[in-house]
Each structure stands twice: as C-alpha cells, then as structure tokens.
Design a protein around this motif. Structure first.
Motif, mmCIF file in Angstrom:
data_model
loop_
_atom_site.group_PDB
_atom_site.id
_atom_site.type_symbol
_atom_site.label_atom_id
_atom_site.label_comp_id
_atom_site.label_asym_id
_atom_site.label_seq_id
_atom_site.Cartn_x
_atom_site.Cartn_y
_atom_site.Cartn_z
ATOM 1 N N GLN A 1 -0.171 4.468 0.013
ATOM 2 C CA GLN A 1 -0.503 5.425 1.002
ATOM 3 C C GLN A 1 0.095 5.393 2.404
ATOM 4 O O GLN A 1 0.422 6.082 2.973
ATOM 5 N N CYS A 2 -0.024 3.913 2.883
ATOM 6 C CA CYS A 2 0.457 3.706 4.226
ATOM 7 C C CYS A 2 1.913 3.067 4.526
ATOM 8 O O CYS A 2 2.568 3.460 5.269
ATOM 9 N N TYR B 1 -10.316 -1.142 6.657
ATOM 10 C CA TYR B 1 -9.950 -0.036 7.327
ATOM 11 C C TYR B 1 -9.858 1.324 6.240
ATOM 12 O O TYR B 1 -10.287 2.288 6.430
ATOM 13 N N TYR B 2 -9.226 0.849 5.274
ATOM 14 C CA TYR B 2 -8.837 1.796 4.234
ATOM 15 C C TYR B 2 -9.241 1.645 2.951
ATOM 16 O O TYR B 2 -8.615 1.124 1.736
ATOM 17 N N LYS B 3 -10.496 1.648 2.666
ATOM 18 C CA LYS B 3 -11.342 1.255 1.513
ATOM 19 C C LYS B 3 -10.967 1.848 0.233
ATOM 20 O O LYS B 3 -10.769 1.311 -0.684
ATOM 21 N N LYS B 4 -10.346 3.401 0.459
ATOM 22 C CA LYS B 4 -10.092 4.097 -0.814
ATOM 23 C C LYS B 4 -8.486 3.865 -1.021
ATOM 24 O O LYS B 4 -8.054 4.372 -2.003
ATOM 25 N N HIS B 5 -7.708 3.129 -0.372
ATOM 26 C CA HIS B 5 -6.337 2.964 -0.786
ATOM 27 C C HIS B 5 -6.253 2.004 -1.887
ATOM 28 O O HIS B 5 -6.643 1.079 -1.859
ATOM 29 N N THR B 6 -5.185 2.252 -2.697
ATOM 30 C CA THR B 6 -4.893 1.418 -3.734
ATOM 31 C C THR B 6 -3.873 0.411 -3.213
ATOM 32 O O THR B 6 -2.627 0.972 -3.110
ATOM 33 N N HIS C 1 -6.577 -4.532 6.341
ATOM 34 C CA HIS C 1 -6.146 -3.266 5.755
ATOM 35 C C HIS C 1 -7.514 -2.687 5.020
ATOM 36 O O HIS C 1 -7.666 -1.578 4.848
ATOM 37 N N GLY C 2 -7.936 -3.702 3.917
ATOM 38 C CA GLY C 2 -8.953 -3.197 3.078
ATOM 39 C C GLY C 2 -10.175 -2.974 3.969
ATOM 40 O O GLY C 2 -10.951 -2.029 3.341
ATOM 41 N N CYS D 1 0.923 -1.215 0.013
ATOM 42 C CA CYS D 1 0.039 0.058 -0.225
ATOM 43 C C CYS D 1 1.016 1.151 0.056
ATOM 44 O O CYS D 1 1.627 1.560 1.098
ATOM 45 N N ASN E 1 3.264 0.584 3.481
ATOM 46 C CA ASN E 1 3.176 -0.897 4.071
ATOM 47 C C ASN E 1 3.264 -2.025 3.218
ATOM 48 O O ASN E 1 2.186 -1.997 2.381
#
Length: 148
Positions: A39-40, A55-60, A52-53, A37, A42
């Motif tokens: 953005q993170c 918590y962070y639905k908009k992260h690619t 992760h998905g 990810c 990680n």
C-alpha cells in the motif's frame, strides 16, 4: 526508487537486495529491509515496520517468507515526489511529474504528454515483435542454465 534495487553499504562489501525505504530516505542509511508494504510501496527494516504498524494498522505487510510479493515497484510514480508521471522531457530524456516540470524543466524546449506518446504504440513493428524476442531470450537463458 532506489529502495528496491541492490546497493552497497558505504565502505563495506555488504550487499542488500532490498533497502529500508525509510532509513534510506530519512537518514541516508543502507539498512536491509525485512518487510514490504504494497500500500505504501515501502521496503521496511524490523525497526521501521514496528513504527509503520503503529500508524497503518490495516496495511498488509509481507515478510521475507512472502518475498515473491515484493516485486511491486511502481513505474508510474515519481521517485522524488511520489506524484503520477505524466510527461516526458525530451531535452533530458526522462519522465516527469508536474512538480518536476515546475521545478526542474521550466526552461526545457520539448515536453510531451505520455498519453500523446503512447498513441499508436501498439501498432509499432518493434512492439509487435517483443513477445517473440522475449521467448527467444528465455529459450537462450534456459540453454545457458542447462550448460552449467
């Protein structure tokens, strides 16, 4: 940021190119990462990517098929605290964030701001010669590759 480098699973010959950041951080486990990810910043195993998905639905998140996009290691953030690196401890020869300075470098005699150290860097002869040196190394590597 040990997560992005190779490691060896304790007591085994198993080597991972990328280790799950969360498993390593939370449980001190060396689980191979299958996702990244940006953005993170990680690396994530299959189990952690599901969490992760959630918590962070908009992260690619990139999988192994997009591994060329994984090489996004942040060089300007503290490995321990995640804060921006802003100073250099000359006593210990390491970059530090403000938390590191407060906790570990209060008694150090020489701490320099990175912006002060960077002034005039582009004019230094060694820096100007760097592109030619890299090209020379690249040519040498190509020569060695052709000899194989």
């Amino acid at each position: 940021m040990a997560s992005g480098v190779s490691s060896i699973y304790t007591g085994s010959d198993l080597i991972h190119d990328y280790i799950c950041s969360k498993c390593e951080e939370d449980d001190d486990l060396d689980i191979e990462a299958q996702h990244f990810c940006p953005q993170c910043e990680n690396y994530l195993c299959d189990k952690c990517v599901r969490v992760h998905g959630g918590y962070y639905k908009k992260h690619t998140v990139y999988g192994r098929e997009d591994i060329q996009k994984w090489a996004m290691v942040s060089l300007d953030k503290c490995d321990q605290h995640g804060d921006k690196l802003s100073v250099h401890c000359d006593d210990h020869q390491e970059f530090c964030c403000s938390v590191c300075v407060a906790l570990n470098h209060r008694l150090c005699s020489s701490i320099s701001h990175l912006s002060d150290l960077a002034k005039g860097f582009l004019k230094i002869a060694e820096f100007k010669q760097l592109p030619a040196a890299v090209d020379n190394l690249r040519r040498r590597l190509d020569e060695l590759r052709m000899q194989e």
